[in-house]
Design an enzyme around this catalytic site. Structure first.
Site, PDB file in Angstrom:
ATOM      1  N   LYS A  36      -5.769   4.522  -6.217  1.00 15.47           N
ATOM      2  CA  LYS A  36      -4.336   4.644  -5.880  1.00 15.47           C
ATOM      3  C   LYS A  36      -3.450   3.719  -6.703  1.00 15.47           C
ATOM      4  O   LYS A  36      -2.297   4.046  -6.952  1.00 15.47           O
ATOM      5  CB  LYS A  36      -4.123   4.416  -4.387  1.00 15.47           C
ATOM      6  CG  LYS A  36      -4.408   3.016  -3.916  1.00 15.47           C
ATOM      7  CD  LYS A  36      -4.395   2.939  -2.398  1.00 15.47           C
ATOM      8  CE  LYS A  36      -4.629   1.526  -1.930  1.00 15.47           C
ATOM      9  NZ  LYS A  36      -5.127   1.462  -0.543  1.00 15.47           N
ATOM     10  N   ARG A 129      -4.196  -2.401  11.680  1.00 19.83           N
ATOM     11  CA  ARG A 129      -3.627  -1.250  11.007  1.00 19.83           C
ATOM     12  C   ARG A 129      -4.309  -0.044  11.641  1.00 19.83           C
ATOM     13  O   ARG A 129      -4.215   0.120  12.847  1.00 19.83           O
ATOM     14  CB  ARG A 129      -3.775  -1.333   9.473  1.00 19.83           C
ATOM     15  CG  ARG A 129      -2.759  -0.426   8.762  1.00 19.83           C
ATOM     16  CD  ARG A 129      -2.804  -0.531   7.241  1.00 19.83           C
ATOM     17  NE  ARG A 129      -3.960   0.142   6.668  1.00 19.83           N
ATOM     18  CZ  ARG A 129      -4.199   0.212   5.359  1.00 19.83           C
ATOM     19  NH1 ARG A 129      -3.365  -0.354   4.489  1.00 19.83           N
ATOM     20  NH2 ARG A 129      -5.269   0.830   4.901  1.00 19.83           N
TER      21      ARG A 129
HETATM   22  C1  LIG Z   1      -6.225   0.720  -0.544  1.00 19.27           C
HETATM   23  C2  LIG Z   1      -7.383   0.848   0.342  1.00 19.27           C
HETATM   24  C3  LIG Z   1      -8.624   0.313  -0.041  1.00 19.27           C
HETATM   25  C4  LIG Z   1      -8.805  -0.491  -1.311  1.00 19.27           C
HETATM   26  O1  LIG Z   1      -8.269  -1.787  -1.144  1.00 19.27           O
HETATM   27  P1  LIG Z   1      -8.428  -2.921  -2.274  1.00 19.27           P
HETATM   28  O2  LIG Z   1      -7.936  -4.144  -1.614  1.00 19.27           O
HETATM   29  O3  LIG Z   1      -7.593  -2.488  -3.433  1.00 19.27           O
HETATM   30  O4  LIG Z   1      -9.863  -2.993  -2.629  1.00 19.27           O
HETATM   31  C5  LIG Z   1      -9.694   0.497   0.814  1.00 19.27           C
HETATM   32  N1  LIG Z   1      -9.562   1.168   1.976  1.00 19.27           N
HETATM   33  C6  LIG Z   1      -8.382   1.699   2.378  1.00 19.27           C
HETATM   34  C7  LIG Z   1      -8.314   2.406   3.683  1.00 19.27           C
HETATM   35  C8  LIG Z   1      -7.254   1.554   1.583  1.00 19.27           C
HETATM   36  O5  LIG Z   1      -6.088   2.071   1.981  1.00 19.27           O
END
Ligand SMILES: *Cc1c(COP(=O)(O)O)cnc(C)c1O
Length: 354
Positions: A36, A129
């Site tokens: 993302k 969350r």
């Molecule tokens: C963005 C996201 C991740 C990745 O997080 P990082 O801190 O970039 O490794 C993992 N799980 C979910 C649900 C996310 O939204």
């Protein structure tokens, strides 16, 4: 190709991915590479795949669509919008879920499409969350899911250090294992995936105290920036400059460091303050807050001072630099996570791959 531009060093990125994937695999953990931060750009995602990730994961279905030609399972990270259920069944093999009504819609769309859509049930271990918070609700959900057609309960997962900043530890992540064991024995089923979090869970691997049973991590920031995110430590033998941004100088002049006249609001409605450093050599570069938050960039020439900016301008103090800059010069900056995110999202920032 013009400026400003993000330069993506695909070899450095692939090196980071290989290094971290090997560490995880050696502890029995598969990596979902999270795309993302660079909007699911397939050229960049290829470095993930070549580096050995087992899944590609993104929070937005638009990005997973761009990745459809990679022959590797894809995970939707953000809880599904019901209005997108059809696309989710089409472009994601797996999605993270916590709402029964949504799972039922996914079930219907999967049956219509003649597919089986896999679900990872999210459990909130305290970060507040997404995810089930009350343990009994998890088992009620499992029971209902097992009755649905077109849906397979692939596993359970958690997410930490996103909203509440809660650090993954053996005790909270360990709770996920206990829930998994209960589900397996109560319902006599197997769970393929126990997903133990994001880049903030990596320290448990590096310090060798990841609870036994976690078999997946979803990693974004650690791969692109070579840092774990629970404590912000650099990961040894990785690069923090696989993504850099290059901008062009459009004015270079000596000026005072305090504006002349009565000070009111700046372009963003804030009242600015200034430090008097006397007459300084100032450079304006052609990038602004529309493209990037100026807090998210660090000049590679560390004698440069970022003074501020507006929608389309970045103002630097270059007086202390050993480099004799000219108008037209290209100035390079390192990016943090927010910087990569906003600069790859801005349609004004070009992208080159090296
Ligand atoms: C963005 C996201 C991740 C990745 O997080 P990082 O801190 O970039 O490794 C993992 N799980 C979910 C649900 C996310 O939204």
């Amino acid at each position: 190709m013009g400026y400003p531009r993000v330069e993506v060093d695909l070899n450095k990125l692939e090196h980071n991915v290989k290094y971290i994937v090997n560490k995880c695999n050696s502890k029995g953990i598969k990596v979902a590479g999270v795309t993302k931060v660079f909007c699911g750009d397939p050229k960049i995602a290829k470095a993930y795949v070549d580096g050995g990730v087992s899944f590609l994961a993104d929070s937005r279905i638009e990005n997973l669509k761009k990745l459809k030609d990679f022959d590797i399972p894809k995970i939707l990270l953000r809880l599904p919008m019901q209005s997108e259920a059809e696309d989710i069944v089409e472009y994601a093999d797996v999605s993270l879920n916590s709402e029964m009504d949504t799972i039922k819609i996914l079930s219907k769309k999967a049956v219509d499409a003649g597919k089986v859509h896999k679900i990872i049930l999210m459990i909130d271990l305290g970060d507040l969350r997404e995810g089930y918070f009350k343990e009994e609700e998890i088992y009620e959900a499992v029971e209902e899911i097992l009755k649905l057609k077109g849906i397979k309960l692939e596993g359970i997962g958690t997410n930490l250090t996103c909203y509440g900043g809660i650090i993954p530890r053996e005790d909270n992540v360990g709770k996920l294992i206990k829930v998994a064991e209960k589900i397996k024995s109560n319902y006599n089923i197997d769970l393929e995936i126990i997903s133990g979090g994001n880049s903030s869970s990596l320290h448990l691997i590096f310090n060798d105290n990841m609870p036994e049973g976690i078999n997946q991590l979803r990693l974004g920031e650690s791969l692109v920036l070579g840092r774990e995110t629970a404590f912000g430590d650099r990961i040894e033998d990785t690069f923090d400059d696989a993504f850099t941004i290059v901008v062009e100088a459009i004015e270079l002049k000596e000026k005072p460091s305090i504006p002349i006249g009565e000070i009111g609001m700046d372009a963003f409605g804030n009242k600015p303050t200034f430090t008097d450093r006397g007459i300084r050599k100032r450079m304006i570069c052609a990038i602004g807050k529309q493209d990037i938050d100026l807090e998210n960039i660090v000049p590679v020439d560390d004698d440069l001072i970022i003074l501020g900016g507006s929608s389309d301008h970045l103002i630097l103090d270059v007086t202390n630099s050993k480099i004799d800059y000219s108008v037209g010069d290209k100035i390079r900056f390192k990016l943090d996570y927010g910087g990569i995110l906003s600069s790859t999202t801005s349609e004004y920032v070009k992208r080159v791959y090296i």
